[in-house]
Design an enzyme around this catalytic site. Structure first.
Site, mmCIF file in Angstrom:
data_model
loop_
_atom_site.group_PDB
_atom_site.id
_atom_site.type_symbol
_atom_site.label_atom_id
_atom_site.label_comp_id
_atom_site.label_asym_id
_atom_site.label_seq_id
_atom_site.Cartn_x
_atom_site.Cartn_y
_atom_site.Cartn_z
ATOM 1 N N ASN B 381 0.975 -0.949 -0.116
ATOM 2 C CA ASN B 381 0.281 0.046 0.316
ATOM 3 C C ASN B 381 0.616 1.437 0.008
ATOM 4 O OD1 ASN B 381 -2.103 1.701 0.302
ATOM 5 N ND2 ASN B 381 -2.683 0.565 1.865
ATOM 6 N N ASP B 382 1.553 1.507 1.055
ATOM 7 C CA ASP B 382 2.570 2.444 1.347
ATOM 8 C C ASP B 382 3.702 2.974 0.079
ATOM 9 O OD1 ASP B 382 1.013 3.505 3.095
ATOM 10 O OD2 ASP B 382 1.617 2.629 5.052
#
Lengths: 95, 454
Positions: B381-382
């Site tokens: 995600n990040d």
């Protein structure tokens, strides 16, 4: 003199460590860490003198405990690193 | 030749073997040999130490080595590859406590000067921090403790006080070595400091703290080397200390943060805004995803911690083989901090028999991202959040990311719309070329594999 000599070793080893590790590719970071971790179990060498010396019961107990922990670190560290590295395979050139 | 000379010459040889071992660890082709060479160095150092005349009784040594050897062997053989981060943390902690104990034993020496006492204190301090810190890291990684950062008001003040107390205790220990109280206090304070250092670290920052603890375990051995006047401990310990610091630095750079920021800020709890996100989420069924993949010429897979959680690495490899059979090029893009330890993804994919030359680093893959037909993001995600590139007020702004959004189509395999570790919304999910495939990553990939193999 001892202090100067030991510090000399320390400084040179640190620089050598920086030189050696700076070149390791990212794909090997985990085995590198776990292999280095096994090396840090070198403290086992120091533990042996405590466990086998002619010291008090306390010294021998502490030394033996240190031997146990350091041996786990050394044996486990090297074996687990070897297990990981055995899995790293290059793609075969011929299909 | 005197025994002492033999021992010291062998230590020199052992140091050379450690150095060669680390050097060979630098290339995948020679890494396994490197590890064996380093193990031989260790064996040499241990065997030759047993010749030392100060050692008169081998019973306790034998007992300790047998117990430690059995536990170490079993742990190394039985641990699952997915549990590797916590295993490394645990071994690390054992190295730390061993150095603490060696420092304690060194106190029994006959001649103690202030410098020796200081190094004894340092091996206890660093060993204790390594031990308790590694145990907390182990607890967090194996989910026996909550993985989120644990923060409270005045945390910095408490930690600063603790650090001062440690130094004060060290000074008193050096001044009054005959009073065992100061040593006990040093053990307790260092263990507390280790716990306090690691509890504010959140899951995604784990690669940094693991590398740092790795470095500490080397420094602890190094301090113990000074305490017992043994140069092989100093050489080996400082090699490990240096390597850990380099890894820590690489991990910090990969997150565009300083070590101080990682240690003291408790990132995940900070929250923060990403600004306004425009667009809407487009979901895709696995059936439609199959049609896209069947037509794709090139695919890049971007794995994250979610792949480890779902244990999806084997099914990813199956998908890769089927796509390759279909004439499609498949590569993997690995972010340096993907997962919970440095190189976590590489180990998992190696376990699934993915050749390591298909695993590309961020800088290799980003320039050619536009040329990929599909980017499949699995549980990351990040590390693919374009806010890091585009939104200056985002907490992760400036962090180098894999530019998944530049691929023609992006598939996101995700359980739900929950935000990533950093608690940030990811604008990537709202892009026009992004398709969300909701569900368990392993199941989704399994469905795709079945569709492709019929």
């Amino acid at each position: 003199m001892d202090l100067v000599y030991l510090s000399f070793i320390l400084i040179l080893s640190v620089f050598l460590g920086f030189e050696l590790i700076g070149k390791v590719p990212a794909t090997l970071h985990t085995p590198l860490m776990s292999g280095a971790n096994a090396i840090s179990g070198i403290t086992l060498v120091g533990a042996l003198a405590g466990a086998g010396g002619e010291g008090s019961m306390l010294t021998i107990t502490l030394g033996t405990l240190a031997v146990v922990f350091a041996t786990i670190n050394v044996v486990g560290g090297y074996l687990v690193t070897d297990r990981m590295l055995a899995m790293f395979k290059k793609k075969a050139k011929v299909k | 030749m005197s025994t002492n000379l033999l021992i010291n010459l062998s230590y020199t040889a052992a140091a050379v073997l450690f150095i060669l071992g680390l050097k060979f660890l630098g290339s995948p082709a020679t890494a396994r040999r490197g590890n064996t060479i380093s193990a031989l160095g260790m064996l040499l150092a241990v065997v030759v130490t047993l010749l030392d005349q100060a050692i008169i009784d081998y019973r306790w040594i034998l007992l300790g080595i047998v117990i430690g050897g059995v536990i170490g062997t079993l742990a190394a053989r039985l641990v699952a590859m997915t549990a590797m981060p916590e295993m490394v943390a645990l071994f690390n902690g054992f190295g730390g406590i061993a150095s603490l104990l060696v420092g304690w034993v060194a106190l029994a020496q006959s001649q103690l000067d202030s410098f020796l006492l200081l190094t004894i204190f340092l091996s206890v301090l660093i060993g204790g921090v390594t031990f308790s810190g590694s145990l907390v890291a182990w607890g967090k990684l194996s989910e026996k403790l909550p993985g989120r950062p644990i923060l409270f008001r005045g945390q910095r003040l408490v930690n600063a006080g603790l650090l001062l107390a440690n130094f004060a205790c060290g000074a008193l220990f050096v001044l009054y070595p005959e009073q065992p109280f100061w040593l006990f206090l040093a053990v307790v304070l260092s263990a507390t400091l280790g716990v306090m250092t690691v509890i504010p670290i959140g899951g995604a920052d784990m690669p940094v703290i693991i590398s740092l603890l790795n470095s500490y375990s080397g420094l602890a051995a190094c301090a113990a080397g000074f305490a017992i006047n043994n140069n092989i401990l100093i050489v080996a310990g400082s090699l490990v200390g240096a390597s850990g610091i380099i890894l820590t630095n690489i991990m910090c750079k990969a997150m565009n943060r300083t070590l101080g920021n990682v240690l003291f800020s408790g990132f995940g709890a900070a929250g923060g805004t990403t600004g306004k996100i425009e667009g809407e989420v487009t979901a895709l069924t696995t059936e439609d995803a199959y049609y896209v993949l069947e037509a794709a010429q090139s695919v890049v897979v971007i794995p994250g911690y979610g792949m480890a959680v779902a244990q999806a690495q084997h099914v990813v490899k199956e998908l890769q083989l089927l796509l390759e059979k279909n004439g499609c090029e498949v590569v993997y893009a690995i972010h340096p901090v993907a997962g919970r330890m440095p190189g976590h993804m590489n180990v998992l994919l190696a376990e699934a028999d993915v050749p390591y030359d298909l695993l590309l680093e961020m800088d290799e893959v980003n320039p050619r991202m536009e040329n990929f037909d599909v980017a499949i993001v699995i549980g990351a995600n990040d590390v693919v959040n374009p806010a890091a590139r585009e939104t200056p007020d985002s907490p992760i702004y400036g962090m180098p990311i894999i530019n998944a959004d530049y691929a023609r189509t992006v598939f996101i395999l995700k359980r739900s719309m929950a935000s990533g570790f950093a608690g940030l919304d990811n604008p990537l999910f709202y892009r026009k070329n992004t398709r969300m495939i909701f569900g368990d990553a392993k199941e989704t990939l399994g469905k795709l594999v079945r569709e492709l193999s019929t």
